[in-house]
Design a protein around this motif. Structure first.
Motif, short mmCIF file in Angstrom:
data_model
loop_
_atom_site.label_atom_id
_atom_site.label_comp_id
_atom_site.label_asym_id
_atom_site.label_seq_id
_atom_site.Cartn_x
_atom_site.Cartn_y
_atom_site.Cartn_z
N TYR A 136 0.83 -1.21 0.00
CA TYR A 136 0.00 0.00 0.00
C TYR A 136 0.87 1.26 0.00
CZ TYR A 136 -3.81 -3.17 1.08
OH TYR A 136 -4.72 -4.18 1.03
N ASP A 137 0.49 2.21 -0.85
CA ASP A 137 1.22 3.47 -0.96
C ASP A 137 0.28 4.60 -0.56
OD1 ASP A 137 2.79 5.61 -1.56
OD2 ASP A 137 2.72 5.35 -3.75
N GLY A 138 0.63 5.31 0.51
CA GLY A 138 -0.22 6.40 0.99
C GLY A 138 0.33 7.77 0.67
N SER A 139 1.31 7.83 -0.25
CA SER A 139 1.97 9.12 -0.53
C SER A 139 1.01 10.16 -1.12
CB SER A 139 3.16 8.91 -1.47
OG SER A 139 2.72 8.32 -2.69
N HIS A 140 -0.12 9.70 -1.72
CA HIS A 140 -1.05 10.63 -2.35
C HIS A 140 -2.04 11.25 -1.35
CE1 HIS A 140 -3.04 6.68 -2.24
NE2 HIS A 140 -4.14 7.37 -2.03
N LEU A 141 -2.09 10.74 -0.13
CA LEU A 141 -3.09 11.21 0.84
C LEU A 141 -2.75 12.61 1.35
CD1 LEU A 141 -3.50 7.87 2.85
CD2 LEU A 141 -5.13 8.84 1.24
N THR A 142 -3.79 13.46 1.50
CA THR A 142 -3.56 14.85 1.91
C THR A 142 -4.12 15.18 3.29
OG1 THR A 142 -5.57 15.50 0.72
CG2 THR A 142 -3.47 15.72 -0.46
N PHE A 143 -5.04 14.39 3.83
CA PHE A 143 -5.57 14.52 5.19
C PHE A 143 -6.17 15.90 5.50
CE2 PHE A 143 -1.97 11.51 5.37
CZ PHE A 143 -2.68 10.35 5.67
N PRO A 144 -7.23 16.30 4.82
CA PRO A 144 -7.91 17.56 5.17
C PRO A 144 -8.38 17.54 6.62
CG PRO A 144 -8.74 16.68 3.09
CD PRO A 144 -7.90 15.61 3.70
N GLY A 145 -8.21 18.67 7.30
CA GLY A 145 -8.66 18.76 8.69
C GLY A 145 -7.60 18.40 9.71
N MET A 146 -6.48 17.81 9.24
CA MET A 146 -5.41 17.42 10.17
C MET A 146 -4.58 18.65 10.55
SD MET A 146 -2.26 14.70 9.62
CE MET A 146 -3.27 13.23 9.56
N ASN A 147 -4.05 18.63 11.76
CA ASN A 147 -3.17 19.68 12.24
C ASN A 147 -1.98 19.80 11.28
OD1 ASN A 147 -1.31 21.27 13.59
ND2 ASN A 147 -1.63 20.29 15.58
N PRO A 148 -1.84 20.94 10.56
CA PRO A 148 -0.77 21.06 9.57
C PRO A 148 0.62 21.07 10.17
CG PRO A 148 -1.92 23.15 9.84
CD PRO A 148 -2.69 22.15 10.64
N GLU A 149 0.71 21.24 11.49
CA GLU A 149 2.02 21.23 12.14
C GLU A 149 2.52 19.81 12.38
OE1 GLU A 149 3.81 23.92 12.59
OE2 GLU A 149 2.18 25.10 11.71
N ILE A 150 1.65 18.83 12.15
CA ILE A 150 2.02 17.42 12.33
C ILE A 150 2.10 16.77 10.96
CG2 ILE A 150 1.36 15.18 13.32
CD1 ILE A 150 -0.11 16.71 15.53
N GLU A 151 3.24 16.21 10.64
CA GLU A 151 3.44 15.55 9.35
C GLU A 151 3.62 14.05 9.60
OE1 GLU A 151 4.00 14.76 5.33
OE2 GLU A 151 3.38 16.68 6.22
N LEU A 152 2.72 13.24 9.04
CA LEU A 152 2.84 11.79 9.20
C LEU A 152 4.04 11.29 8.39
CD1 LEU A 152 -0.82 10.41 9.02
CD2 LEU A 152 0.50 11.14 11.01
N ARG A 153 4.74 10.30 8.94
CA ARG A 153 5.89 9.73 8.26
C ARG A 153 5.41 8.77 7.14
NH1 ARG A 153 8.76 7.94 13.76
NH2 ARG A 153 6.62 8.12 14.44
N PRO A 154 6.28 8.46 6.17
CA PRO A 154 5.86 7.60 5.03
C PRO A 154 5.22 6.29 5.47
CG PRO A 154 7.98 8.59 4.54
CD PRO A 154 7.65 8.97 5.96
N HIS A 155 5.81 5.63 6.50
CA HIS A 155 5.23 4.34 6.90
C HIS A 155 3.85 4.52 7.51
CE1 HIS A 155 6.62 5.34 11.04
NE2 HIS A 155 5.65 4.51 11.42
#
Length: 482
Positions: free
Chosen positions: A379-398
């Motif tokens: 599974y590749d989640g690199s395209h996900l943008t997560f509207p509504g998420m705290n922009p100061e938190i960046e999820l890691r690739p895994h």
């Protein structure tokens, strides 16, 4: 709001089941509640401002200054929002855990710092993308916004025809000949790829457009295992009864006339049980059946039947108890002897099963087709943008890949090490699945002592989320109905 405190003419009220009641609170508790009502209303107002992405930054900074002032004044008087006294006073309010998320604590619940909400925009408004240049970008958006390959949507984004998009994405998306639906490569080129290849080859004879499917599936076929890499135990149901019949007659030198009519290995598909008919038909003079691989109490046919059914051989003697009832008593000596014969039979089967070349080739082919055909999906989640998420938190690739697995996979086990960010993965997957319409309401089941921590972390990641946090006391008999 229901299940929340409110100030009416300077008095504290609690709204429960749409009725306003005056709770019995000590003077100190009442002051704590008043302070937290002010904090709660300020936080809610700040969230509303952030949800409207047209709000000027100056307005948000002004509201953040109000929040800082309210929090500093409150904490100076009554300590941390997460402290025991404040929890006892305000935990009945449904917004209590939203306030808890204003404080970032360490593992020992010691204060580390204020949350990002005090100084930064913590809600990223979803900005709809209406056009893109390439089919690849359109595919990423389709997976993000539709959780599938939606050619109509992709055509709207690019202004290209669906045919043109499929041409540009050859080898990236594939049309499933069985469902007639387009699928992403990671979905189509996973699962039982041998079966999919056979299907694609059948279709390509009359529909040449499936040629890319055949080529791609051929490239991802699992490597065929050799006989030396396959372990077969007696009783494996993918081995034909005729093979076990051959093993039995060769090992025990069963007379041909008996093997053809009386002593036969049979398998019941209904209950998955093996049975050998005519177990006592062979002569006791057959040393292979009664000495080498069997005993006087349990001949080799009986031992083979137990072995096929994955049972240990047990020999019992009949006895009579003090009440005159007949009982069975385990004969340890005979059982041990029979167990040794069973082990010898298992060893003989291992030596025999791949000895004949034709049998070896046939069984290896069957094994590879039945058990070595699955390719796990990546599974590749690199395209996900997560509207509504705290922009100061960046999820890691895994973490993004794990969210994609939860959105597109049938079921998921997040087997990461401690500290790899599983909570954020689950929270993000829940919010995304709700946004995409894949779920309506998500339930997280966690140990009692973690519910409050989960609530705080949830709201750190998605400050605008509307969640309900249950605690241990909510499940006490007096509170269950509420």
């Amino acid at each position: 709001k229901n299940y929340s405190y409110a100030l009416v003419d300077g008095e504290v009220y609690f709204r429960e089941n749409s009725v306003m009641v005056r709770p019995e609170l000590s003077n100190v508790a009442k002051e704590r509640v008043k302070g937290m009502i002010g904090l709660r209303d300020c936080v809610r107002a700040l969230i509303d401002l952030q949800m409207d992405y047209l709000t000027p930054d100056a307005d948000i900074r002004e509201k953040q200054a109000d929040l800082n002032s309210l929090y500093d004044g409150f904490s100076k008087k009554y300590g941390l929002i997460n402290s025991k006294g404040n929890r006892m006073a305000f935990s009945d309010d449904s917004s209590y855990y939203l306030l808890c998320s204003l404080e970032v604590l360490d593992e020992d619940n010691k204060f580390l710092r204020k949350a990002d909400m005090f100084t930064k925009r913590t809600i990223k408004k979803a900005v709809a993308v209406t056009s893109v240049e390439t089919a690849t970008e359109a595919l990423a958006l389709s997976l993000n916004e539709r959780a599938k390959v939606d050619l109509t949507y992709m055509a709207q984004l690019t202004g290209k025809t669906e045919e043109k998009i499929t041409e540009e994405l050859v080898g990236v998306i594939f049309k499933n000949p069985l469902t007639d639906q387009w699928e992403s490569g990671d979905e189509y080129l996973s699962g039982n790829v041998r079966e999919k290849l056979n299907t694609a080859r059948t279709f390509v004879e009359s529909h040449p457009e499936f040629t890319p499917n055949v080529r791609a599936l051929e490239a991802v076929q699992p490597r065929n295992l050799e006989a030396s890499e396959i372990e077969v135990r007696v009783g494996a149901t993918w081995i034909e009864p005729s093979d076990y019949q051959d093993f039995m007659t060769e090992l025990l030198h069963t007379p041909r006339y008996l093997a053809q009519k009386e002593i036969q290995v049979k398998f019941s598909e209904v209950n998955g049980e093996w049975r050998i008919t005519g177990k006592n038909a062979d002569s006791p003079r057959n040393a292979f059946a009664y000495a080498t691989y069997g005993t006087e109490r349990a001949n080799a046919y009986k031992i083979l039947e137990d072995t096929l059914n994955l049972k240990d051989v047990r020999i019992y003697d009949k006895s009579v108890n003090e009440n005159g009832d007949e009982i069975r008593v385990l004969n340890k000596k005979e059982t041990m002897l029979a167990s040794q014969k069973q082990d010898a039979m298992k060893a003989a089967f291992k030596d025999w099963i791949f000895k004949d070349q034709q049998r070896r080739e046939r069984l290896v082919k069957v094994y590879n087709e039945r058990f070595n055909s699955i390719r796990p999906r990546e599974y590749d989640g690199s395209h996900l943008t997560f509207p509504g998420m705290n922009p100061e938190i960046e999820l890691r690739p895994h973490q993004k890949n794990a969210v994609a697995h939860q959105l597109y996979g049938e079921n998921v086990l997040l087997a990461h090490v401690v500290g790899a960010g599983k909570t954020y993965e689950m929270v993000a997957a829940a919010m995304e699945s709700k946004r995409l319409g894949l779920s309506q309401k998500n339930l997280f089941v966690v140990p009692n002592h973690l519910t409050e921590q989960w609530g705080a972390e949830f709201l750190q990641l998605y400050p605008g989320a509307n969640i309900l946090v249950a605690t241990k006391k909510d499940f006490e008999p007096a509170n269950r109905k509420k």
